[in-house]
Design a protein around this motif. Structure first.
Motif, PDB file in Angstrom:
ATOM      1  N   PHE A  79       0.910  -1.184  -0.002  1.00 20.69           N
ATOM      2  CA  PHE A  79       0.059   0.017  -0.121  1.00 20.69           C
ATOM      3  C   PHE A  79       0.979   1.237  -0.092  1.00 20.69           C
ATOM      4  O   PHE A  79       1.989   1.173   0.608  1.00 20.69           O
ATOM      5  CB  PHE A  79      -0.907   0.006   1.249  1.00 20.69           C
ATOM      6  CG  PHE A  79      -1.652  -1.128   1.395  1.00 20.69           C
ATOM      7  CD1 PHE A  79      -2.871  -1.212   0.691  1.00 20.69           C
ATOM      8  CD2 PHE A  79      -1.340  -2.381   2.062  1.00 20.69           C
ATOM      9  CE1 PHE A  79      -3.750  -2.363   0.866  1.00 20.69           C
ATOM     10  CE2 PHE A  79      -2.219  -3.468   2.071  1.00 20.69           C
ATOM     11  CZ  PHE A  79      -3.228  -3.657   1.483  1.00 20.69           C
ATOM     12  N   GLY A  80       0.508   2.277  -0.807  1.00 13.57           N
ATOM     13  CA  GLY A  80       1.237   3.407  -0.684  1.00 13.57           C
ATOM     14  C   GLY A  80       0.487   4.577   0.151  1.00 13.57           C
ATOM     15  O   GLY A  80      -1.053   4.485   0.008  1.00 13.57           O
ATOM     16  N   VAL A  81       1.173   5.064   0.980  1.00 11.78           N
ATOM     17  CA  VAL A  81       0.500   5.781   2.161  1.00 11.78           C
ATOM     18  C   VAL A  81       0.678   7.242   2.024  1.00 11.78           C
ATOM     19  O   VAL A  81       1.916   7.606   1.670  1.00 11.78           O
ATOM     20  CB  VAL A  81       1.253   5.485   3.483  1.00 11.78           C
ATOM     21  CG1 VAL A  81       0.280   6.334   4.598  1.00 11.78           C
ATOM     22  CG2 VAL A  81       1.017   3.963   3.917  1.00 11.78           C
ATOM     23  N   THR A  82      -0.240   7.953   1.610  1.00  8.26           N
ATOM     24  CA  THR A  82      -0.179   9.560   1.359  1.00  8.26           C
ATOM     25  C   THR A  82       0.141  10.370   2.473  1.00  8.26           C
ATOM     26  O   THR A  82       0.310   9.618   3.585  1.00  8.26           O
ATOM     27  CB  THR A  82      -1.587   9.960   0.880  1.00  8.26           C
ATOM     28  OG1 THR A  82      -2.593  10.080   1.989  1.00  8.26           O
ATOM     29  CG2 THR A  82      -2.149   9.219  -0.239  1.00  8.26           C
ATOM     30  N   ALA A  83       0.546  11.521   2.236  1.00  2.00           N
ATOM     31  CA  ALA A  83       0.980  12.415   3.298  1.00  2.00           C
ATOM     32  C   ALA A  83       0.093  12.555   4.365  1.00  2.00           C
ATOM     33  O   ALA A  83       0.145  12.720   5.575  1.00  2.00           O
ATOM     34  CB  ALA A  83       1.437  13.869   2.746  1.00  2.00           C
ATOM     35  N   GLU A  84      -1.409  12.307   3.962  1.00  4.00           N
ATOM     36  CA  GLU A  84      -2.557  12.530   5.086  1.00  4.00           C
ATOM     37  C   GLU A  84      -2.854  11.279   5.426  1.00  4.00           C
ATOM     38  O   GLU A  84      -3.709  11.217   6.413  1.00  4.00           O
ATOM     39  CB  GLU A  84      -3.803  13.080   3.985  1.00  4.00           C
ATOM     40  CG  GLU A  84      -3.817  14.204   3.652  1.00  4.00           C
ATOM     41  CD  GLU A  84      -2.888  14.329   2.102  1.00  4.00           C
ATOM     42  OE1 GLU A  84      -2.005  15.210   1.956  1.00  4.00           O
ATOM     43  OE2 GLU A  84      -2.830  13.559   1.450  1.00  4.00           O
ATOM     44  N   GLY A  85      -2.035  10.158   5.370  1.00  8.50           N
ATOM     45  CA  GLY A  85      -2.187   8.761   6.172  1.00  8.50           C
ATOM     46  C   GLY A  85      -3.110   7.869   5.235  1.00  8.50           C
ATOM     47  O   GLY A  85      -3.356   6.952   5.853  1.00  8.50           O
ATOM     48  N   LYS A  86      -3.521   8.288   4.006  1.00  8.02           N
ATOM     49  CA  LYS A  86      -4.658   7.451   3.465  1.00  8.02           C
ATOM     50  C   LYS A  86      -3.826   6.230   2.619  1.00  8.02           C
ATOM     51  O   LYS A  86      -2.822   6.416   2.249  1.00  8.02           O
ATOM     52  CB  LYS A  86      -5.252   8.170   2.361  1.00  8.02           C
ATOM     53  CG  LYS A  86      -6.474   7.297   1.452  1.00  8.02           C
ATOM     54  CD  LYS A  86      -7.026   8.023   0.457  1.00  8.02           C
ATOM     55  CE  LYS A  86      -7.776   7.289  -0.427  1.00  8.02           C
ATOM     56  NZ  LYS A  86      -8.060   8.022  -1.611  1.00  8.02           N
ATOM     57  N   GLU A  87      -4.331   4.971   2.860  1.00  7.27           N
ATOM     58  CA  GLU A  87      -3.568   3.953   2.266  1.00  7.27           C
ATOM     59  C   GLU A  87      -4.191   3.532   0.793  1.00  7.27           C
ATOM     60  O   GLU A  87      -5.434   3.716   0.646  1.00  7.27           O
ATOM     61  CB  GLU A  87      -3.567   2.695   2.940  1.00  7.27           C
ATOM     62  CG  GLU A  87      -2.684   2.858   4.296  1.00  7.27           C
ATOM     63  CD  GLU A  87      -2.446   1.314   4.725  1.00  7.27           C
ATOM     64  OE1 GLU A  87      -3.063   0.408   4.716  1.00  7.27           O
ATOM     65  OE2 GLU A  87      -1.444   1.034   5.783  1.00  7.27           O
ATOM     66  N   GLU A  88      -3.451   3.593  -0.290  1.00 11.12           N
ATOM     67  CA  GLU A  88      -3.768   3.242  -1.599  1.00 11.12           C
ATOM     68  C   GLU A  88      -2.945   1.886  -2.019  1.00 11.12           C
ATOM     69  O   GLU A  88      -1.904   1.833  -1.913  1.00 11.12           O
ATOM     70  CB  GLU A  88      -3.598   4.336  -2.549  1.00 11.12           C
ATOM     71  CG  GLU A  88      -4.242   5.478  -2.100  1.00 11.12           C
ATOM     72  CD  GLU A  88      -3.925   6.756  -3.087  1.00 11.12           C
ATOM     73  OE1 GLU A  88      -4.545   7.758  -2.815  1.00 11.12           O
ATOM     74  OE2 GLU A  88      -3.043   6.658  -3.748  1.00 11.12           O
ATOM     75  N   PRO A  89      -3.837   0.916  -2.713  1.00 11.43           N
ATOM     76  CA  PRO A  89      -3.108  -0.152  -3.271  1.00 11.43           C
ATOM     77  C   PRO A  89      -2.243   0.132  -4.375  1.00 11.43           C
ATOM     78  O   PRO A  89      -2.488   0.799  -5.242  1.00 11.43           O
ATOM     79  CB  PRO A  89      -4.212  -1.218  -3.797  1.00 11.43           C
ATOM     80  CG  PRO A  89      -5.435  -0.094  -4.088  1.00 11.43           C
ATOM     81  CD  PRO A  89      -5.426   0.989  -3.093  1.00 11.43           C
ATOM     82  N   VAL A  90      -0.994  -0.443  -4.129  1.00  8.10           N
ATOM     83  CA  VAL A  90       0.122  -0.612  -5.332  1.00  8.10           C
ATOM     84  C   VAL A  90       0.292  -1.855  -5.829  1.00  8.10           C
ATOM     85  O   VAL A  90       0.367  -1.747  -7.025  1.00  8.10           O
ATOM     86  CB  VAL A  90       1.517   0.218  -4.710  1.00  8.10           C
ATOM     87  CG1 VAL A  90       2.544   0.228  -5.561  1.00  8.10           C
ATOM     88  CG2 VAL A  90       1.337   1.727  -4.050  1.00  8.10           C
TER      89      VAL A  90
END
Length: 410
Positions: free
Chosen positions: A391-402
């Motif tokens: 998972f890629g974690v954004t600066a805001e802490g949101k996890e997105e599937p990589v």
């Protein structure tokens, strides 16, 4: 093997013209074992035909290397090869190109006292420190390729007749570098574009962290501010493109050295220092390895990590889909050039300066200030599988599937 001579000729073409992309008037150095003589002679011919000023070949031999480890005095492993480092530095400053042809027996140094191996690695690493900095900053073109040896082929294909092993490994290697295709050069150009699309996507995302989840693995890797995802091709100091690894299936960047936390387990054996390391797990706290275990080769692994302080940290994070051609071949090569291109992997040790915005022009101290690791070591190890999610974690802490189930999720 059908059309072997033709395929070998195309392989040499790709190495010289896409790998190092030799320029008119350039000096080329080829480092190779005597097992690779047929390929090396073709490389020399192709390089001169492309306008090389001079081609110098540094030959090696597994038997000679093993004799040294068995019979040389202990003191010889404590002497830095300054003569070799000096020559390579001088050539690097002239903007040379270098091809390394790997073919060593993965078990070459099995049974050698670990202290001898570690001492050699430390003295060699110390002597070559500046050269390594040049290489990791793309000062010159370099390319790592492979040619089989009998011992290596026997390790990869132990269950087929001995007389067939060498040609079987040649066939596998040539397929990985796309010379089995109708137009290998066009196939490479398409492949490089595909990898660049993945790196472009990740660079646009600017993830703060990556979170790896798989059996035996739960790892968070923070990425430094200004990190760059890099694919197959690089640009040297003279502005010429080159491809550092043939084959290559990876998209990679540098982690924040102190930003790695959790546990990661290997998924393929690692051939390092003439020995096999397998079934190992590393535990990290604030970037540093704090615990290590291995089913095979524990002392070799500990020797790597103790090489210097930087070898306790990571220098590379690389993404490779489980459905990559090398992975799908189901061949375990016992050679990092291939096995790392079949699996997500990490590297113990130094980071590449070009994985950071403006990094090519920075000193080692400046790179360290920006969060990159420095070390005499740089050793890739494989951690990917069909069960891995990233998972890629954004600066805001949101996890997105990589990655989902071992493959790209986008």
């Amino acid at each position: 093997m059908a059309n072997f001579e033709q395929q070998l000729n195309q392989y040499a073409d790709i190495i010289v013209n896409i790998g190092v992309n030799i320029q008119k008037g350039q000096i080329l150095v080829v480092n190779a074992a005597i097992d690779a003589a047929e390929l090396v002679r073709l490389l020399v011919k192709k390089a001169y035909e492309a306008g090389a000023h001079q081609v110098k070949v540094n030959w090696s031999d597994d038997t000679v290397a093993r004799l040294r480890y068995d019979l040389a005095p202990d003191a010889s492993f404590l002497e830095e090869p300054k003569w070799y480092a000096g020559e390579m530095l001088e050539l690097a400053e002239k903007g040379f190109a270098v091809i390394s042809v790997v073919s060593s027996d993965p078990d070459l140094l099995k049974g050698v006292p670990q202290e001898r191996i570690v001492n050699h690695q430390k003295t060699y690493g110390k002597a070559m420190a500046k050269y390594r900095q040049y290489m990791q900053s793309d000062k010159f073109s370099w390319c790592v390729v492979a040619a089989p040896s009998k011992a290596w082929a026997a390790k990869v294909f132990p269950n087929i007749p001995e007389e067939e092993q060498l040609s079987k490994l040649w066939e596998a290697i040539l397929k990985t570098v796309r010379v089995d295709q109708a137009d290998p050069v066009a196939a490479w150009e398409t492949h490089i574009r595909t990898l660049n699309e993945k790196s472009d996507y990740l660079n646009a995302k600017k993830y703060k962290k990556l979170h790896y989840v798989a059996p035996g693995t739960d790892l968070t890797i923070e990425l430094p501010e200004g990190h760059i995802w890099v694919a197959a091709d690089s640009i040297n100091e003279q502005g010429n493109a080159f491809v550092a690894n043939l084959p290559t299936e990876e998209v990679f960047t540098a982690p924040l050295a102190t930003g790695v936390n959790g546990k990661v387990s290997s998924t393929k054996p690692l051939s390092y220092g003439g020995n096999i390391i397998d079934g190992f797990t590393l535990t990290f706290e604030q970037g540093r390895v704090v615990d290590v275990s291995a089913e095979q080769g524990l002392e070799t692994l500990k020797g790597l990590i103790e090489m210097d302080e930087g070898a306790h940290y990571l220098g590379e994070v690389a993404l490779v889909p489980h459905q990559s051609p090398i992975s799908q071949s189901n061949i375990l090569y016992y050679n990092t050039l291939f096995d790392e291109n079949a699996s997500n992997h990490l590297a113990i040790g130094s980071a590449y300066a070009f994985c950071l915005e403006g990094g090519k022009g920075l000193s080692q101290e400046e790179l360290k200030e920006r969060g990159l690791n420095t070390s005499m070591a740089h050793v890739d190890f494989m951690i990917g599988s069909a069960e891995m999610n990233i998972f890629g974690v954004t600066a805001e802490g949101k996890e997105e599937p990589v990655f989902r189930n071992g493959n790209w999720a986008f």
